[in-house]
Scaffold this motif. Structure first.
Motif, PDB file in Angstrom:
ATOM      1  N   ILE A 177      45.224  43.920  37.009  1.00  0.00           N
ATOM      2  CA  ILE A 177      44.496  42.816  36.405  1.00  0.00           C
ATOM      3  C   ILE A 177      43.087  43.257  36.023  1.00  0.00           C
ATOM      4  CG2 ILE A 177      43.717  40.444  36.727  1.00  0.00           C
ATOM      5  CD1 ILE A 177      46.712  40.696  36.798  1.00  0.00           C
ATOM      6  N   LYS A 178      42.654  42.898  34.820  1.00  0.00           N
ATOM      7  CA  LYS A 178      41.284  43.190  34.401  1.00  0.00           C
ATOM      8  C   LYS A 178      40.358  42.091  34.928  1.00  0.00           C
ATOM      9  CE  LYS A 178      42.308  45.925  30.274  1.00  0.00           C
ATOM     10  NZ  LYS A 178      42.130  46.062  28.799  1.00  0.00           N
ATOM     11  N   VAL A 179      39.337  42.510  35.662  1.00  0.00           N
ATOM     12  CA  VAL A 179      38.406  41.578  36.291  1.00  0.00           C
ATOM     13  C   VAL A 179      36.984  41.920  35.873  1.00  0.00           C
ATOM     14  CG1 VAL A 179      37.503  40.712  38.483  1.00  0.00           C
ATOM     15  CG2 VAL A 179      39.927  41.303  38.280  1.00  0.00           C
ATOM     16  N   ARG A 180      36.228  40.927  35.444  1.00  0.00           N
ATOM     17  CA  ARG A 180      34.815  41.119  35.142  1.00  0.00           C
ATOM     18  C   ARG A 180      34.019  40.784  36.397  1.00  0.00           C
ATOM     19  NH1 ARG A 180      33.052  41.664  30.089  1.00  0.00           N
ATOM     20  NH2 ARG A 180      31.127  40.506  30.484  1.00  0.00           N
ATOM     21  N   ARG A 181      33.403  41.813  36.973  1.00  0.00           N
ATOM     22  CA  ARG A 181      32.680  41.633  38.218  1.00  0.00           C
ATOM     23  C   ARG A 181      31.297  42.266  38.150  1.00  0.00           C
ATOM     24  NH1 ARG A 181      33.722  46.404  41.658  1.00  0.00           N
ATOM     25  NH2 ARG A 181      33.088  45.116  43.431  1.00  0.00           N
ATOM     26  N   LYS A 182      30.380  41.743  38.965  1.00  0.00           N
ATOM     27  CA  LYS A 182      29.031  42.288  39.005  1.00  0.00           C
ATOM     28  C   LYS A 182      29.009  43.504  39.924  1.00  0.00           C
ATOM     29  CE  LYS A 182      26.454  37.991  38.167  1.00  0.00           C
ATOM     30  NZ  LYS A 182      25.419  37.064  38.710  1.00  0.00           N
ATOM     31  N   ILE A 183      28.435  44.586  39.391  1.00  0.00           N
ATOM     32  CA  ILE A 183      28.290  45.788  40.196  1.00  0.00           C
ATOM     33  C   ILE A 183      26.823  46.225  40.158  1.00  0.00           C
ATOM     34  CG2 ILE A 183      30.650  46.529  39.738  1.00  0.00           C
ATOM     35  CD1 ILE A 183      29.444  48.638  37.832  1.00  0.00           C
ATOM     36  N   GLN A 184      26.435  47.009  41.152  1.00  0.00           N
ATOM     37  CA  GLN A 184      25.053  47.477  41.182  1.00  0.00           C
ATOM     38  C   GLN A 184      24.825  48.486  40.059  1.00  0.00           C
ATOM     39  OE1 GLN A 184      22.825  48.006  44.970  1.00  0.00           O
ATOM     40  NE2 GLN A 184      22.797  50.154  44.386  1.00  0.00           N
ATOM     41  N   ALA A 185      23.773  48.246  39.257  1.00  0.00           N
ATOM     42  CA  ALA A 185      23.487  49.101  38.115  1.00  0.00           C
ATOM     43  C   ALA A 185      22.997  50.475  38.573  1.00  0.00           C
ATOM     44  CB  ALA A 185      22.438  48.443  37.219  1.00  0.00           C
ATOM     45  N   ASP A 186      23.384  51.500  37.814  1.00  0.00           N
ATOM     46  CA  ASP A 186      22.909  52.859  38.111  1.00  0.00           C
ATOM     47  C   ASP A 186      21.395  52.920  37.916  1.00  0.00           C
ATOM     48  OD1 ASP A 186      25.455  53.764  38.635  1.00  0.00           O
ATOM     49  OD2 ASP A 186      25.826  54.353  36.550  1.00  0.00           O
ATOM     50  N   GLY A 187      20.713  53.531  38.858  1.00  0.00           N
ATOM     51  CA  GLY A 187      19.268  53.712  38.731  1.00  0.00           C
ATOM     52  C   GLY A 187      18.422  52.639  39.374  1.00  0.00           C
ATOM     53  N   ASP A 235      20.424  42.528  35.843  1.00  0.00           N
ATOM     54  CA  ASP A 235      19.816  41.218  36.038  1.00  0.00           C
ATOM     55  C   ASP A 235      18.712  41.307  37.094  1.00  0.00           C
ATOM     56  OD1 ASP A 235      21.048  41.310  38.520  1.00  0.00           O
ATOM     57  OD2 ASP A 235      22.620  39.873  38.016  1.00  0.00           O
ATOM     58  N   ALA A 236      18.192  40.149  37.476  1.00  0.00           N
ATOM     59  CA  ALA A 236      17.062  40.116  38.407  1.00  0.00           C
ATOM     60  C   ALA A 236      17.414  40.685  39.774  1.00  0.00           C
ATOM     61  CB  ALA A 236      16.554  38.682  38.551  1.00  0.00           C
ATOM     62  N   GLN A 237      18.686  40.788  40.082  1.00  0.00           N
ATOM     63  CA  GLN A 237      19.118  41.331  41.365  1.00  0.00           C
ATOM     64  C   GLN A 237      19.554  42.789  41.256  1.00  0.00           C
ATOM     65  OE1 GLN A 237      22.147  38.307  42.283  1.00  0.00           O
ATOM     66  NE2 GLN A 237      20.818  37.588  43.941  1.00  0.00           N
ATOM     67  N   GLY A 238      19.396  43.365  40.072  1.00  0.00           N
ATOM     68  CA  GLY A 238      19.792  44.761  39.889  1.00  0.00           C
ATOM     69  C   GLY A 238      21.277  44.939  39.661  1.00  0.00           C
ATOM     70  N   LEU A 239      21.958  43.875  39.218  1.00  0.00           N
ATOM     71  CA  LEU A 239      23.400  43.933  38.994  1.00  0.00           C
ATOM     72  C   LEU A 239      23.714  43.822  37.507  1.00  0.00           C
ATOM     73  CD1 LEU A 239      24.515  41.455  41.815  1.00  0.00           C
ATOM     74  CD2 LEU A 239      24.373  43.951  41.967  1.00  0.00           C
ATOM     75  N   LYS A 240      24.843  44.366  37.112  1.00  0.00           N
ATOM     76  CA  LYS A 240      25.320  44.214  35.743  1.00  0.00           C
ATOM     77  C   LYS A 240      26.814  43.915  35.774  1.00  0.00           C
ATOM     78  CE  LYS A 240      26.278  49.139  34.957  1.00  0.00           C
ATOM     79  NZ  LYS A 240      26.033  50.290  34.057  1.00  0.00           N
ATOM     80  N   VAL A 241      27.296  43.270  34.714  1.00  0.00           N
ATOM     81  CA  VAL A 241      28.706  42.873  34.655  1.00  0.00           C
ATOM     82  C   VAL A 241      29.512  43.953  33.953  1.00  0.00           C
ATOM     83  CG1 VAL A 241      30.351  41.172  33.796  1.00  0.00           C
ATOM     84  CG2 VAL A 241      28.105  40.422  34.631  1.00  0.00           C
ATOM     85  N   GLU A 242      30.586  44.377  34.602  1.00  0.00           N
ATOM     86  CA  GLU A 242      31.503  45.346  34.004  1.00  0.00           C
ATOM     87  C   GLU A 242      32.939  44.903  34.227  1.00  0.00           C
ATOM     88  OE1 GLU A 242      31.096  49.398  35.027  1.00  0.00           O
ATOM     89  OE2 GLU A 242      29.193  49.675  33.941  1.00  0.00           O
ATOM     90  N   GLU A 243      33.798  45.318  33.312  1.00  0.00           N
ATOM     91  CA  GLU A 243      35.222  45.012  33.450  1.00  0.00           C
ATOM     92  C   GLU A 243      35.904  46.133  34.215  1.00  0.00           C
ATOM     93  OE1 GLU A 243      37.909  42.839  30.380  1.00  0.00           O
ATOM     94  OE2 GLU A 243      38.212  44.981  30.037  1.00  0.00           O
ATOM     95  N   GLU A 244      36.680  45.747  35.208  1.00  0.00           N
ATOM     96  CA  GLU A 244      37.369  46.743  36.033  1.00  0.00           C
ATOM     97  C   GLU A 244      38.836  46.348  36.170  1.00  0.00           C
ATOM     98  OE1 GLU A 244      37.369  48.295  40.694  1.00  0.00           O
ATOM     99  OE2 GLU A 244      35.566  47.392  39.852  1.00  0.00           O
ATOM    100  N   THR A 245      39.708  47.330  36.130  1.00  0.00           N
ATOM    101  CA  THR A 245      41.131  47.076  36.341  1.00  0.00           C
ATOM    102  C   THR A 245      41.432  47.195  37.836  1.00  0.00           C
ATOM    103  OG1 THR A 245      41.719  47.927  34.149  1.00  0.00           O
ATOM    104  CG2 THR A 245      43.480  47.795  35.791  1.00  0.00           C
ATOM    105  N   VAL A 246      41.879  46.090  38.399  1.00  0.00           N
ATOM    106  CA  VAL A 246      42.164  46.040  39.834  1.00  0.00           C
ATOM    107  C   VAL A 246      43.673  46.005  40.049  1.00  0.00           C
ATOM    108  CG1 VAL A 246      41.849  44.745  41.977  1.00  0.00           C
ATOM    109  CG2 VAL A 246      40.009  44.826  40.282  1.00  0.00           C
ATOM    110  N   SER A 247      44.160  46.881  40.912  1.00  0.00           N
ATOM    111  CA  SER A 247      45.587  46.906  41.245  1.00  0.00           C
ATOM    112  C   SER A 247      45.841  45.981  42.429  1.00  0.00           C
ATOM    113  CB  SER A 247      46.021  48.337  41.578  1.00  0.00           C
ATOM    114  OG  SER A 247      47.393  48.372  41.898  1.00  0.00           O
ATOM    115  N   ILE A 248      46.755  45.032  42.246  1.00  0.00           N
ATOM    116  CA  ILE A 248      47.054  44.044  43.278  1.00  0.00           C
ATOM    117  C   ILE A 248      48.519  44.172  43.679  1.00  0.00           C
ATOM    118  CG2 ILE A 248      47.045  41.584  43.875  1.00  0.00           C
ATOM    119  CD1 ILE A 248      45.064  41.178  41.573  1.00  0.00           C
ATOM    120  N   LYS A 249      48.755  44.565  44.911  1.00  0.00           N
ATOM    121  CA  LYS A 249      50.124  44.662  45.416  1.00  0.00           C
ATOM    122  C   LYS A 249      50.523  43.331  46.050  1.00  0.00           C
ATOM    123  CE  LYS A 249      50.063  49.653  46.260  1.00  0.00           C
ATOM    124  NZ  LYS A 249      50.218  50.729  47.266  1.00  0.00           N
ATOM    125  N   ILE A 250      51.472  42.670  45.425  1.00  0.00           N
ATOM    126  CA  ILE A 250      51.918  41.358  45.892  1.00  0.00           C
ATOM    127  C   ILE A 250      53.241  41.528  46.639  1.00  0.00           C
ATOM    128  CG2 ILE A 250      52.573  39.028  45.198  1.00  0.00           C
ATOM    129  CD1 ILE A 250      50.769  39.416  42.741  1.00  0.00           C
TER     130      ILE A 250
END
Length: 372
Positions: free
Chosen positions: A143-153, A203-218
């Motif tokens: 599943i493609k998920v848009r999540r906030k991750i800590q920006a490089d730098g 953003d103000a917290q040093g995070l940016k939004v990126e799309e990541e493919t997450v593997s989910i085993k159901i």
């Protein structure tokens, strides 16, 4: 195989909330890191007790656990309450210990005397649609998920408001004397850090939004409305904190011919009068593909054929349900002259008179058998 949560805490399944809390406190104090420095086995028991308490202290989670076991949260694939770290435990259940360790936790896991704590990112929620075949066999979804991750730098510095403690202490004069209170620092949110350098796009917290493919085993056997959790795949937290979780809500797509009831499946099979009289071989749907069944001559309408193990795999790992085939003899509403004359001749034929045998169960007996 994961240990039973009730056994970990040493309580019965009918234990009250107070008994569960008392049992957890006893276990947590026994295996607390401060009492067992460097003891990996004690630390593991400490985490297990916290995981058990996290579920059993919540009425909704406890009800789901009682019904589905560990698979209600993690099946066999890493979802749910497992994998708790010390920060999770102290932030969620620190009040359980009371004054057993002098009112604090000796700085273990970042919870030092000043009360500094690691932030936890927010959870994300998604809905995943599954076919009945995917429910029966289990599936891995990407599943493609848009999540906030800590920006490089991005870099952080000690919060100037709380001096890195994460708390602001206030002393108030009252009629009872001087009272000291501690509140979470509003500047850093309790992390003890603020942003020093922030790269472009963060953003103000040093995070940016990126799309990541997450593997989910159901795992096999999940039900509509069930929620699974993928730890650490929610939004990141500022200041190198703990990532939130990805909550996966299960939605099942209705099958064209099969109906689910618990771990069993139902299939309505319609046959003609000649097929019922002479017997037949029919191909029907199942979650494993087409299967062929044999109908004995003289089969009665309402007969239920049970194909064992052809249903849904139990989410608790207790085998699979059955496929119940409901035989319905289709009576034509219109006949041509020749057909009508044939049935008129047979109307008083003794061989066509109903002669139910003791082995021909009533409707209510059939329904009873279905649930036994």
């Amino acid at each position: 195989m994961k240990e039973d949560f009730y056994e970990i805490l040493g309580v019965s399944k009918g234990a009250s909330a107070a008994e569960i809390k008392k049992a957890y406190r006893k276990k947590a104090i026994e295996f607390h890191p401060d009492k067992n420095p460097g003891d990996a086995k004690a630390e593991e028991m400490f985490k297990k007790a916290a995981e058990a308490y996290e579920v059993l202290s919540d009425p909704d989670k406890r009800a789901r656990y009682d019904q589905f076991g560990h698979a209600a949260f993690d099946g066999s694939s890493g979802f749910g309450g497992g994998g708790m770290n010390m920060d999770d435990i102290f932030s969620q259940f620190g009040d359980i210990f009371g004054s057993a360790f002098g009112g604090g936790f000796s700085g273990f896991g970042g919870f030092g005397g000043g009360g500094q704590r690691r932030m936890k990112g927010s959870n994300l929620r998604i809905r995943v649609k599954l076919t009945l075949e995917e429910v029966a066999n289990g599936v891995e979804k990407k599943i493609k998920v848009r999540r906030k991750i800590q920006a490089d730098g991005v870099t952080y510095k000690t919060c100037h408001t709380c001096n890195g403690t994460g708390q602001i202490t206030k002393i108030t004069n009252t009629i009872l004397g001087r009272m000291q209170t501690a509140t979470t620092c509003s500047t850093c949110g309790g992390s003890g850090q603020t942003i020093d350098k922030r790269p472009a796009g963060a953003d103000a917290q040093g995070l940016k939004v990126e799309e990541e493919t997450v593997s989910i085993k159901i795992p096999p056997g999940v039900e509509d409305g069930m929620q699974l959790k993928v730890s650490g795949k929610g939004n990141d937290a500022p200041g190198n904190g703990i990532a939130g979780d990805l909550l996966v809500a299960i939605e099942t797509v209705e099958h064209d011919t099969l109906k689910r009831e618990g771990d069993n499946l139902h299939y309505d099979l319609y046959i003609s009068i000649p097929e019922a009289v002479l017997g037949s071989s029919k191909e029907i749907d199942s979650v494993g593909g087409k299967v062929r069944i044999k109908l004995e001559p003289g089969i009665q309408s309402g007969k239920i054929l049970r194909l064992r193990g052809k249903g849904i795999s139990s989410i608790n790992g207790y085998g699979s349900g059955d496929l119940l085939v409901h035989v319905n003899v289709w009576t034509p509403k219109e006949l041509n002259k020749e057909q009508k004359e044939f049935f008129e001749r047979m109307q008083n034929d003794e061989n066509f008179a109903p002669k139910p045998e003791k082995s021909d169960k009533s409707f209510f007996e059939k329904v009873k058998d279905m649930f036994s």
